[in-house]
Write a protein that holds these residues in place. Sequence first.
Motif, PDB file in Angstrom:
ATOM      1  N   ASP A   1       2.261   1.638  -3.478  1.00 10.98           N
ATOM      2  CA  ASP A   1       1.281   2.319  -4.370  1.00 10.98           C
ATOM      3  C   ASP A   1       1.027   3.582  -4.172  1.00 10.98           C
ATOM      4  O   ASP A   1       0.865   4.477  -5.137  1.00 10.98           O
ATOM      5  CB  ASP A   1      -0.057   1.536  -4.154  1.00 10.98           C
ATOM      6  CG  ASP A   1       0.003   0.030  -4.396  1.00 10.98           C
ATOM      7  OD1 ASP A   1       0.959  -0.248  -5.559  1.00 10.98           O
ATOM      8  OD2 ASP A   1      -0.941  -0.597  -4.156  1.00 10.98           O
ATOM      9  N   ARG A   2       1.005   4.109  -2.851  1.00  7.88           N
ATOM     10  CA  ARG A   2       0.883   5.590  -2.654  1.00  7.88           C
ATOM     11  C   ARG A   2       1.924   6.408  -3.121  1.00  7.88           C
ATOM     12  O   ARG A   2       1.863   7.477  -3.792  1.00  7.88           O
ATOM     13  CB  ARG A   2       0.724   5.879  -1.099  1.00  7.88           C
ATOM     14  CG  ARG A   2      -0.663   5.474  -0.399  1.00  7.88           C
ATOM     15  CD  ARG A   2      -0.566   5.924   0.921  1.00  7.88           C
ATOM     16  NE  ARG A   2      -1.679   5.046   1.415  1.00  7.88           N
ATOM     17  CZ  ARG A   2      -1.519   4.225   2.560  1.00  7.88           C
ATOM     18  NH1 ARG A   2      -0.479   4.347   3.232  1.00  7.88           N
ATOM     19  NH2 ARG A   2      -2.614   3.818   3.185  1.00  7.88           N
TER      20      ARG A   2
ATOM     21  N   ASP B   1       3.675   9.910  -9.812  1.00 13.00           N
ATOM     22  CA  ASP B   1       3.093  10.035 -11.108  1.00 13.00           C
ATOM     23  C   ASP B   1       2.555  11.595 -11.237  1.00 13.00           C
ATOM     24  O   ASP B   1       2.482  12.135 -12.240  1.00 13.00           O
ATOM     25  CB  ASP B   1       1.984   8.984 -11.324  1.00 13.00           C
ATOM     26  CG  ASP B   1       2.778   7.823 -11.863  1.00 13.00           C
ATOM     27  OD1 ASP B   1       3.738   7.693 -12.127  1.00 13.00           O
ATOM     28  OD2 ASP B   1       1.770   6.686 -11.686  1.00 13.00           O
ATOM     29  N   LYS B   2       1.944  11.979 -10.065  1.00 12.40           N
ATOM     30  CA  LYS B   2       1.187  13.314 -10.078  1.00 12.40           C
ATOM     31  C   LYS B   2       2.578  14.334 -10.199  1.00 12.40           C
ATOM     32  O   LYS B   2       2.186  15.251 -10.764  1.00 12.40           O
ATOM     33  CB  LYS B   2       0.484  13.497  -8.808  1.00 12.40           C
ATOM     34  CG  LYS B   2      -0.805  12.771  -8.661  1.00 12.40           C
ATOM     35  CD  LYS B   2      -1.333  13.126  -7.359  1.00 12.40           C
ATOM     36  CE  LYS B   2      -2.721  12.286  -7.339  1.00 12.40           C
ATOM     37  NZ  LYS B   2      -3.497  12.773  -5.779  1.00 12.40           N
TER      38      LYS B   2
ATOM     39  N   LYS C   1       0.919  -1.308   0.133  1.00 13.93           N
ATOM     40  CA  LYS C   1       0.078   0.127  -0.018  1.00 13.93           C
ATOM     41  C   LYS C   1       0.889   1.377   0.102  1.00 13.93           C
ATOM     42  O   LYS C   1       0.790   2.280  -0.796  1.00 13.93           O
ATOM     43  CB  LYS C   1      -0.948  -0.016   1.123  1.00 13.93           C
ATOM     44  CG  LYS C   1      -1.954  -0.820   1.180  1.00 13.93           C
ATOM     45  CD  LYS C   1      -3.010  -0.987   2.198  1.00 13.93           C
ATOM     46  CE  LYS C   1      -4.041  -1.872   2.110  1.00 13.93           C
ATOM     47  NZ  LYS C   1      -4.751  -1.940   3.516  1.00 13.93           N
TER      48      LYS C   1
ATOM     49  N   LYS D   1       1.896   6.480  -6.892  1.00 12.55           N
ATOM     50  CA  LYS D   1       0.969   7.357  -7.428  1.00 12.55           C
ATOM     51  C   LYS D   1       1.550   8.809  -7.342  1.00 12.55           C
ATOM     52  O   LYS D   1       1.245   9.692  -8.182  1.00 12.55           O
ATOM     53  CB  LYS D   1      -0.412   7.110  -6.623  1.00 12.55           C
ATOM     54  CG  LYS D   1      -1.531   8.011  -7.031  1.00 12.55           C
ATOM     55  CD  LYS D   1      -2.698   7.408  -6.111  1.00 12.55           C
ATOM     56  CE  LYS D   1      -4.296   8.122  -6.426  1.00 12.55           C
ATOM     57  NZ  LYS D   1      -5.357   7.881  -5.790  1.00 12.55           N
TER      58      LYS D   1
END
Length: 67
Positions: A40-41, A47-48, A37, A44
């Motif tokens: 994944d954070r 990517d931002k 998790k 993410k």
Amino acid sequence: MDITNYFIGVLTGVSVTTFFIGKEWYRYYTKYTIQQKQLDRVLKLNDKIKKLKSLSTAETPNLNAGI
């Protein structure tokens, strides 16, 4: 009577061993899922950040050209 005590001892030993193995498996499972998790954070968020950087660099030349 000896055979009964033997089976009770075997059953107790197997139960204790199964408990500790299950405990370690659960610890590994929770550690793995929490790390997954978190990964994944981070991905993410990365990517931002990349998207914001690409937008800001794409818009900057347009703003400078207009001045």
